[in-house]
Design a protein around this motif. Sequence first.
Motif, PDB file in Angstrom:
ATOM      1  N   ALA A  19      34.875   0.214   3.053  1.00 51.97           N
ATOM      2  CA  ALA A  19      33.952   1.354   3.077  1.00 51.97           C
ATOM      3  C   ALA A  19      34.326   2.314   4.207  1.00 51.97           C
ATOM      4  N   ARG A  20      34.674   1.777   5.383  1.00 52.94           N
ATOM      5  CA  ARG A  20      35.086   2.628   6.500  1.00 52.94           C
ATOM      6  C   ARG A  20      36.351   3.397   6.170  1.00 52.94           C
ATOM      7  N   ALA A  21      37.303   2.742   5.543  1.00 59.11           N
ATOM      8  CA  ALA A  21      38.559   3.400   5.182  1.00 59.11           C
ATOM      9  C   ALA A  21      38.311   4.519   4.169  1.00 59.11           C
ATOM     10  N   GLN A  22      37.461   4.249   3.188  1.00 60.44           N
ATOM     11  CA  GLN A  22      37.148   5.278   2.191  1.00 60.44           C
ATOM     12  C   GLN A  22      36.420   6.455   2.831  1.00 60.44           C
ATOM     13  N   MET A  23      35.497   6.166   3.739  1.00 60.44           N
ATOM     14  CA  MET A  23      34.761   7.232   4.418  1.00 60.44           C
ATOM     15  C   MET A  23      35.720   8.070   5.269  1.00 60.44           C
ATOM     16  N   ALA A  24      36.630   7.433   5.970  1.00 61.87           N
ATOM     17  CA  ALA A  24      37.595   8.165   6.784  1.00 61.87           C
ATOM     18  C   ALA A  24      38.477   9.051   5.907  1.00 61.87           C
ATOM     19  N   ALA A  25      38.883   8.547   4.752  1.00 56.38           N
ATOM     20  CA  ALA A  25      39.709   9.338   3.837  1.00 56.38           C
ATOM     21  C   ALA A  25      38.936  10.545   3.328  1.00 56.38           C
ATOM     22  N   ARG A  26      37.686  10.356   2.980  1.00 59.71           N
ATOM     23  CA  ARG A  26      36.865  11.478   2.482  1.00 59.71           C
ATOM     24  C   ARG A  26      36.620  12.507   3.572  1.00 59.71           C
ATOM     25  N   LEU A  27      36.388  12.052   4.794  1.00 59.59           N
ATOM     26  CA  LEU A  27      36.196  12.989   5.902  1.00 59.59           C
ATOM     27  C   LEU A  27      37.475  13.799   6.145  1.00 59.59           C
ATOM     28  N   GLY A  28      38.625  13.132   6.045  1.00 59.84           N
ATOM     29  CA  GLY A  28      39.893  13.837   6.200  1.00 59.84           C
ATOM     30  C   GLY A  28      40.086  14.891   5.123  1.00 59.84           C
ATOM     31  N   GLU A  29      39.754  14.537   3.896  1.00 59.20           N
ATOM     32  CA  GLU A  29      39.864  15.501   2.794  1.00 59.20           C
ATOM     33  C   GLU A  29      38.933  16.690   3.021  1.00 59.20           C
ATOM     34  N   ALA A  30      37.725  16.426   3.500  1.00 59.19           N
ATOM     35  CA  ALA A  30      36.767  17.508   3.750  1.00 59.19           C
ATOM     36  C   ALA A  30      37.287  18.437   4.845  1.00 59.19           C
ATOM     37  N   ARG A  31      37.881  17.853   5.891  1.00 63.36           N
ATOM     38  CA  ARG A  31      38.456  18.687   6.965  1.00 63.36           C
ATOM     39  C   ARG A  31      39.568  19.571   6.426  1.00 63.36           C
ATOM     40  N   GLU A  32      40.425  18.999   5.599  1.00 64.98           N
ATOM     41  CA  GLU A  32      41.532  19.778   5.031  1.00 64.98           C
ATOM     42  C   GLU A  32      41.011  20.916   4.152  1.00 64.98           C
ATOM     43  N   LEU A  33      39.972  20.638   3.370  1.00 69.85           N
ATOM     44  CA  LEU A  33      39.390  21.686   2.526  1.00 69.85           C
ATOM     45  C   LEU A  33      38.811  22.812   3.374  1.00 69.85           C
ATOM     46  N   ARG A  34      38.087  22.427   4.437  1.00 63.87           N
ATOM     47  CA  ARG A  34      37.510  23.459   5.311  1.00 63.87           C
ATOM     48  C   ARG A  34      38.611  24.277   5.975  1.00 63.87           C
ATOM     49  N   ARG A  35      39.688  23.612   6.392  1.00 61.27           N
ATOM     50  CA  ARG A  35      40.805  24.314   7.025  1.00 61.27           C
ATOM     51  C   ARG A  35      41.441  25.285   6.033  1.00 61.27           C
ATOM     52  N   GLY A  36      41.581  24.859   4.797  1.00 60.32           N
ATOM     53  CA  GLY A  36      42.149  25.717   3.759  1.00 60.32           C
ATOM     54  C   GLY A  36      41.273  26.927   3.485  1.00 60.32           C
ATOM     55  N   HIS A  37      39.959  26.688   3.421  1.00 56.52           N
ATOM     56  CA  HIS A  37      39.032  27.795   3.188  1.00 56.52           C
ATOM     57  C   HIS A  37      39.074  28.789   4.349  1.00 56.52           C
TER      58      HIS A  37
END
Length: 64
Positions: A19-37
């Motif tokens: 669960a921690r690994a999945q949460m970390a992956a999702r947080l990373g994806e969200a950061r990348e999306l925000r950076r792209g936007h």
Amino acid sequence: MNTNRVRSTQMNLLYEDLARAQMAARLGEARELRRGHALVKAARLGRKAERAAVQAKLALARAL
């Protein structure tokens, strides 16, 4: 009986790690999306500023 409890605890710890690994992956994806936007928005604002500068130069040229 004690062996079952240890195995159960180990399984729970494995699920928590997953669960921690999945949460970390999702947080990373969200950061990348925000950076792209943010990059897209900055590029859009840059183009808008360039157009405004051209318009200002034209207005100045017309005034002279």
